[in-house]
Design a protein around this motif. Sequence first.
Motif, PDB file in Angstrom:
ATOM      1  N   UNK A 220     -38.845 -14.978 -19.779  1.00 40.94           N
ATOM      2  CA  UNK A 220     -38.107 -13.874 -20.373  1.00 40.94           C
ATOM      3  C   UNK A 220     -37.025 -13.467 -19.387  1.00 40.94           C
ATOM      4  N   UNK A 221     -35.761 -13.768 -19.717  1.00 46.19           N
ATOM      5  CA  UNK A 221     -34.680 -13.534 -18.758  1.00 46.19           C
ATOM      6  C   UNK A 221     -33.846 -12.296 -19.086  1.00 46.19           C
ATOM      7  N   UNK A 222     -34.006 -11.732 -20.265  1.00 44.22           N
ATOM      8  CA  UNK A 222     -33.237 -10.534 -20.613  1.00 44.22           C
ATOM      9  C   UNK A 222     -33.949  -9.765 -21.717  1.00 44.22           C
ATOM     10  N   UNK A 223     -33.838  -8.453 -21.647  1.00 50.56           N
ATOM     11  CA  UNK A 223     -34.392  -7.542 -22.650  1.00 50.56           C
ATOM     12  C   UNK A 223     -33.302  -6.501 -22.884  1.00 50.56           C
ATOM     13  N   UNK A 224     -32.509  -6.678 -23.932  1.00 53.20           N
ATOM     14  CA  UNK A 224     -31.274  -5.915 -24.110  1.00 53.20           C
ATOM     15  C   UNK A 224     -31.177  -5.307 -25.511  1.00 53.20           C
ATOM     16  N   UNK A 225     -30.241  -4.372 -25.646  1.00 51.85           N
ATOM     17  CA  UNK A 225     -29.800  -3.992 -26.980  1.00 51.85           C
ATOM     18  C   UNK A 225     -28.856  -5.089 -27.461  1.00 51.85           C
ATOM     19  N   UNK A 226     -28.665  -5.230 -28.776  1.00 54.17           N
ATOM     20  CA  UNK A 226     -27.709  -6.243 -29.252  1.00 54.17           C
ATOM     21  C   UNK A 226     -26.318  -6.080 -28.650  1.00 54.17           C
ATOM     22  N   UNK A 227     -25.852  -4.832 -28.538  1.00 55.31           N
ATOM     23  CA  UNK A 227     -24.519  -4.593 -27.981  1.00 55.31           C
ATOM     24  C   UNK A 227     -24.421  -5.099 -26.550  1.00 55.31           C
ATOM     25  N   UNK A 228     -25.428  -4.795 -25.731  1.00 55.30           N
ATOM     26  CA  UNK A 228     -25.426  -5.271 -24.346  1.00 55.30           C
ATOM     27  C   UNK A 228     -25.480  -6.797 -24.284  1.00 55.30           C
ATOM     28  N   UNK A 229     -26.274  -7.394 -25.165  1.00 53.61           N
ATOM     29  CA  UNK A 229     -26.386  -8.855 -25.183  1.00 53.61           C
ATOM     30  C   UNK A 229     -25.037  -9.491 -25.465  1.00 53.61           C
ATOM     31  N   UNK A 230     -24.326  -8.977 -26.481  1.00 55.71           N
ATOM     32  CA  UNK A 230     -23.068  -9.590 -26.886  1.00 55.71           C
ATOM     33  C   UNK A 230     -21.949  -9.406 -25.864  1.00 55.71           C
ATOM     34  N   UNK A 231     -22.162  -8.546 -24.868  1.00 56.56           N
ATOM     35  CA  UNK A 231     -21.172  -8.379 -23.808  1.00 56.56           C
ATOM     36  C   UNK A 231     -21.445  -9.281 -22.606  1.00 56.56           C
ATOM     37  N   UNK A 232     -22.569  -9.991 -22.631  1.00 53.38           N
ATOM     38  CA  UNK A 232     -22.961 -10.831 -21.505  1.00 53.38           C
ATOM     39  C   UNK A 232     -22.679 -12.297 -21.848  1.00 53.38           C
TER      40      UNK A 232
END
Length: 280
Positions: A220-232
């Motif tokens: 598990x490398x990330x646990x984000x909101x969708x908005x945060x995910x799409x900025x990475x």
Amino acid sequence: MPGPGYPAIELVGVSYGYGKDLPVIDDISLSIPQGQWVTLVGANGCGKSTLVKLMNALLSKGEGSIMVKGKELQSDTIGDIRKAIGMVFQNPDNQFIGATVEEDIVFGLEGQCLSIEVMEERVNSYAEKLGITELLDKHPSELSGGQKQRVAIASILSMEPEIVIFDEASSMLDERTRNDLLNILSDMHKSGRYTIISITHDAQEIAASERVLVLHEGKLIADRTPTDLFQDEKILEMSHLIAPFAFQLTTALHRYGVDISIPNCEKELTEALWPLHSIK
């Protein structure tokens, strides 16, 4: 019944491997509150399907502990845990049992030892909710792909699980039917009755969820909101994902100094851009 926020699923140090190969799931710990809609993403082979099958005891647990609705997954709790979790697979043909749609829905209810009256009520209720009432007498082979997926969902929801897992349920559907499925997922989430875990590569489905868990090579490398995910951009590349068009355009506009809020959909983007077009 515990209210929203109570953990529906908890994993602590969960690992799993096939034979002597490297672990498919490697030391994953996470907690999913009741009522949350989580999307599980990552490149093919990263362990997404294995992880949800461990939650549902479709695979024997390896290392670590798994708690579902406050019960630890063990040999004597498997039955109760499987009743709490429903699973909709990628190919609905793999879930059909009955000779008709009605028989298919009834099959799971019979396993719960329900009365005929309760089974009839549930068949009619969930057929109406999923818009398949006119299909009850049809053989599954007569149905379109979208209709088959609706039947598969009705069959699962009629058993009234508290947790529903969608394992790439939209991947074989056309755009219109994917939108229909997204509406079903959104309605389920709004009802507050379900904890939803959806494995997906669909950007719109990810954007509609509350939370995104990203797997890479079993971790598990990330646990984000969708908005945060799409900025990475790095995480997107590792996960083989593309941000929704509305998000891509908004990000590009920010680089040119156009300050608008990040939209959840193209309709919201249009509403945000229209006043700018009207400025003289």
